[in-house]
Write a protein that holds these residues in place. Structure first.
Motif, PDB file in Angstrom:
ATOM      1  N   ARG A 130       0.835  -1.211   0.000  1.00 39.32           N
ATOM      2  CA  ARG A 130       0.000   0.000   0.000  1.00 39.32           C
ATOM      3  C   ARG A 130       0.869   1.259   0.000  1.00 39.32           C
ATOM      4  O   ARG A 130       0.617   2.206  -0.756  1.00 39.32           O
ATOM      5  N   ASP A 156      -7.069  -4.979  -2.932  1.00 35.14           N
ATOM      6  CA  ASP A 156      -6.953  -4.790  -1.499  1.00 35.14           C
ATOM      7  C   ASP A 156      -6.142  -3.564  -1.070  1.00 35.14           C
ATOM      8  O   ASP A 156      -6.650  -2.661  -0.427  1.00 35.14           O
ATOM      9  N   LYS A 157      -4.857  -3.542  -1.380  1.00 30.02           N
ATOM     10  CA  LYS A 157      -4.023  -2.424  -0.962  1.00 30.02           C
ATOM     11  C   LYS A 157      -3.924  -1.343  -2.028  1.00 30.02           C
ATOM     12  O   LYS A 157      -3.425  -0.246  -1.761  1.00 30.02           O
ATOM     13  N   VAL A 159      -6.313   0.399  -3.935  1.00 26.11           N
ATOM     14  CA  VAL A 159      -7.156   1.585  -3.782  1.00 26.11           C
ATOM     15  C   VAL A 159      -6.710   2.437  -2.592  1.00 26.11           C
ATOM     16  O   VAL A 159      -6.558   3.652  -2.725  1.00 26.11           O
ATOM     17  N   PRO A 160      -6.480   1.857  -1.408  1.00 26.72           N
ATOM     18  CA  PRO A 160      -5.975   2.704  -0.317  1.00 26.72           C
ATOM     19  C   PRO A 160      -4.664   3.410  -0.658  1.00 26.72           C
ATOM     20  O   PRO A 160      -4.489   4.596  -0.327  1.00 26.72           O
ATOM     21  N   THR A 227     -12.102  -7.394   0.593  1.00 24.78           N
ATOM     22  CA  THR A 227     -11.530  -6.045   0.609  1.00 24.78           C
ATOM     23  C   THR A 227     -11.671  -5.349  -0.735  1.00 24.78           C
ATOM     24  O   THR A 227     -11.959  -4.156  -0.800  1.00 24.78           O
ATOM     25  N   THR A 230     -15.172  -4.172  -1.130  1.00 27.44           N
ATOM     26  CA  THR A 230     -15.396  -3.135  -0.120  1.00 27.44           C
ATOM     27  C   THR A 230     -14.766  -1.820  -0.563  1.00 27.44           C
ATOM     28  O   THR A 230     -15.333  -0.740  -0.367  1.00 27.44           O
ATOM     29  N   ASN A 231     -13.582  -1.897  -1.171  1.00 20.04           N
ATOM     30  CA  ASN A 231     -12.947  -0.685  -1.716  1.00 20.04           C
ATOM     31  C   ASN A 231     -13.856   0.018  -2.716  1.00 20.04           C
ATOM     32  O   ASN A 231     -13.951   1.257  -2.734  1.00 20.04           O
ATOM     33  N   GLN A 232     -14.512  -0.757  -3.567  1.00 19.31           N
ATOM     34  CA  GLN A 232     -15.352  -0.153  -4.598  1.00 19.31           C
ATOM     35  C   GLN A 232     -16.573   0.523  -3.975  1.00 19.31           C
ATOM     36  O   GLN A 232     -16.968   1.624  -4.380  1.00 19.31           O
ATOM     37  N   SER A 246     -19.366   1.061  -9.478  1.00 17.19           N
ATOM     38  CA  SER A 246     -18.627   0.030  -8.749  1.00 17.19           C
ATOM     39  C   SER A 246     -18.783  -1.373  -9.300  1.00 17.19           C
ATOM     40  O   SER A 246     -17.803  -2.091  -9.485  1.00 17.19           O
ATOM     41  N   LEU A 304     -10.310  -2.559   6.020  1.00 14.57           N
ATOM     42  CA  LEU A 304     -10.523  -1.122   5.896  1.00 14.57           C
ATOM     43  C   LEU A 304     -10.396  -0.403   7.224  1.00 14.57           C
ATOM     44  O   LEU A 304     -10.212   0.822   7.261  1.00 14.57           O
ATOM     45  N   HIS A 307      -6.943   0.508   6.673  1.00  9.68           N
ATOM     46  CA  HIS A 307      -6.682   1.405   5.544  1.00  9.68           C
ATOM     47  C   HIS A 307      -7.290   2.789   5.722  1.00  9.68           C
ATOM     48  O   HIS A 307      -6.660   3.793   5.365  1.00  9.68           O
TER      49      HIS A 307
END
Length: 602
Positions: A130, A156-157, A159-160, A227, A230-232, A246, A304, A307
């Motif tokens: 990340r 997972d990492k 988008v953050p 994850t 969830t990011n979307q 999304s 998250l 993140h």
């Protein structure tokens, strides 16, 4: 509906806690904005290098009168979720030309797959990827030739990391462009059942491989609600996607139309236009509160909880575990998506998805309605559904009711009254637990501790038949300073089998679980971690422990005073598969409670 008083109180608390760093951040953003469109300040030689390979766009770039959009892409064809990005730059460049703009790939950022590294050595670099992604994106944007940026990332990492970079370049607008989920394959519960049978020695490796390949079968995000998905969700709730972007599948006309719309909108919101929307102003405390509410309402990934604090700190905002717990306590769980239910994200989207959910939460006063987004002022835009009518993209009112109440329910008739995330505190520190998929009768576990320093030792003990009573499995020295804080998801089948045998079992760790963690109660992110002097290093085999998710308590029921902490040899964590290159991250990692970042520690 007026804003829920508790949401207002929590937001005010975050705002007050963040006043100093947020003020300093906005001052920096303002100074960068006042410097004007950046290309005009570069020397001719600087610019010539930047435009040399741009063909027909060279003249427009050299004149500096049209917006230039930087593309940060996480494309590779090892990640199914990111493989569709291969063709996006050409689409983006063509769309930019049609609206009088230009676009360039500014940087590629690494994107690793936790599904590939799960239970493997490479997972020890996953969380720190990340920070690498944020830094790599910053290198690309540091050329200072861009009026806006498009961030192509999903998992997972990624988008953050991209959000951290976007906040660092908060004076330029930024829009996040997703690729969408793969179409539905083997149902996730059937895949999980085969995994459990394999862990118990009841299924062959060939059967396991066949199930996995039938589940993960094509381009796009994995369809469970981990994850990546969830990011979307988060990017919509925080106003960084185009509305409804999304969960549209890759390779469809609507997916391409939404990508083109993102390009067109990026060109409209630069400082050269009349609707300037720098991403740093969108990323305020209200946006992060909305994101946390979305996390709770959907039963999203525990990753998250790591993140979001790291992302927020990049924008000068300080989040705490109490913010997550307090918002969870007032947010209804509206969705049942695997591992919290049997449906996948395609089913969730068809049932009304994020547009229905955002509308319900706005009506309940649980979201800030007046936020700035990339689509305009107000979160109500994100209740609208994108539609293609005669080849033209438009947004129409989203569904007024759920299309399947086994998957998606109204805020007033939820699956549970709370979001299911609980802060745990006790004599070994602070932790979090996600209970939305944990049966109520399994949310309190008291038993003897079995202490391990790696995942494989737990599996060895299981195969040897050593778990015969109610047990709290402690896996320590798994925090960011010890070994990079890998996910311990490969333990899920083992612990699930013990639970199915009638034992009460819980996991306590200073490491992470997967975003798809489910029915086994797991106290994760224990802080301080063992390698940083945390009391979890004092626990011994046989200690009575109690995890109580109903009261938020995590305790060793023994006197820990006078004990010497365990000091295992961790030198093997420093080498192999590139781990030696990440020593600086391990040495400088902050605590899990503030995001476990080596970049955003203050």
């Amino acid at each position: 509906m007026p804003l829920h008083p508790k949401v207002a109180e929590i937001t005010d608390r975050i705002r007050a806690r963040s006043e100093g760093p947020r003020g300093a951040y906005l001052e920096r953003l303002s100074a960068a904005r006042d410097a004007g469109v950046t290309r005009g300040h570069l020397a001719c030689g600087n610019q010539a290098h930047a435009y040399a390979a741009m063909g027909a766009d060279k003249e427009a770039l050299a004149e500096g009168r049209v917006p230039n959009i930087g593309i940060i892409t996480s494309y590779n064809d090892m990640l199914s979720a990111h493989q569709p990005f291969e063709t996006f730059p050409a689409t983006i460049r063509e769309a930019a030309r049609k609206v009088g703009a230009t676009a360039q790939v500014s940087a590629g950022v690494p994107a690793m797959c936790d599904g590939v590294t799960q239970g493997q050595t490479g997972m020890e670099m996953s969380l720190f990827s990340r920070d690498v992604i944020a830094m790599a994106a910053a290198v690309g944007l540091s050329h200072n030739t861009y009026d806006a940026a498009l961030y192509l990332g999903v998992c997972d990492k990624i988008v953050p990391g991209l959000v951290i970079a976007a906040a660092a370049f908060g004076h330029i607008p930024g829009i996040f462009i997703p690729a969408g989920p793969m179409t539905s394959g083997l149902p996730n519960d059937e895949k999980s059942a085969v995994r459990n049978r394999y862990a118990a020695g009841e299924a062959t490796r060939e059967e396991l491989m066949a199930a996995e390949m039938a589940s993960y079968h094509g381009p796009g995000t994995c369809t469970f609600y981990g994850t990546a998905n969830t990011n979307q969700m988060l990017m919509e709730f925080m106003g960084l996607h185009m509305p409804g972007a999304s969960f549209v599948n890759p390779g469809t006309p609507l997916r391409e139309a939404l990508t083109v719309a993102g390009v067109e909108r990026a060109a409209q919101i630069t400082a050269a236009g009349n609707d300037y929307r720098p991403v740093g102003q969108i990323l305020d405390e209200r946006a992060f509160v909305n994101g946390i509410v979305g996390l709770m309402a959907t039963g999203g990934s525990t990753n998250l909880v790591l993140h979001l604090p790291a992302m927020a700190r990049a924008a000068g905002i300080h989040l705490d575990l109490e913010d997550f717990a307090d918002l969870s306590a007032i947010t209804p769980l509206m969705a049942k998506v695997y591992p919290n239910g049997l449906a996948d994200v395609n089913h969730f989207h068809a049932a009304g998805g994020l547009q229905y959910m955002i509308g319900e939460l706005l009506d309940a006063g649980l979201l800030h309605p007046d936020v700035e987004t990339v689509a305009g002022t107000g979160l109500a835009r994100y209740t609208e559904e994108p539609k293609l009518r005669d080849g033209k993209l438009s947004w129409e009112p989203g569904p007024g009711q759920s299309q399947n109440d086994k998957i998606l329910r109204p805020a007033g008739e939820p699956f549970a009254k709370t979001g299911g995330l609980v802060q745990l505190e006790g004599n070994i520190g602070r932790a979090v637990i996600k209970v939305s998929a944990v049966a109520p009768e399994r949310r309190v576990v008291e038993g003897k501790a079995r202490v391990f320093h790696d995942q494989e030792s737990v599996k060895t003990a299981f195969r040897a038949g050593e778990f015969t009573e109610d047990t709290v499995v402690v896996v320590r020295f798994q925090g960011p300073k010890a070994n990079g804080m890998p996910e311990l998801h490969s333990l899920t089948p083992t612990l699930s089998v013990l639970q199915d045998r009638g034992l009460k079992v819980a996991l306590v760790t200073d490491g992470r679980m997967s975003g798809a963690s489910g029915k086994v109660p797991a106290a994760i992110h224990v802080s301080p971690e063992a390698a940083d002097g945390g009391p979890i290093a004092l626990i011994r085999d046989g200690d009575r422990m109690r995890l109580d998710a109903t009261t938020g308590s995590l305790k060793v029921l023994e006197d820990l005073s006078g004990r010497e902490p365990a000091t295992p040899d961790l030198s093997a964590n420093a080498f192999g598969l590139g781990r030696e290159l990440f020593e600086v991250f391990r040495q400088n990692a902050g605590p899990a409670t503030s995001g476990a970042s080596s970049l955003m520690r203050v």
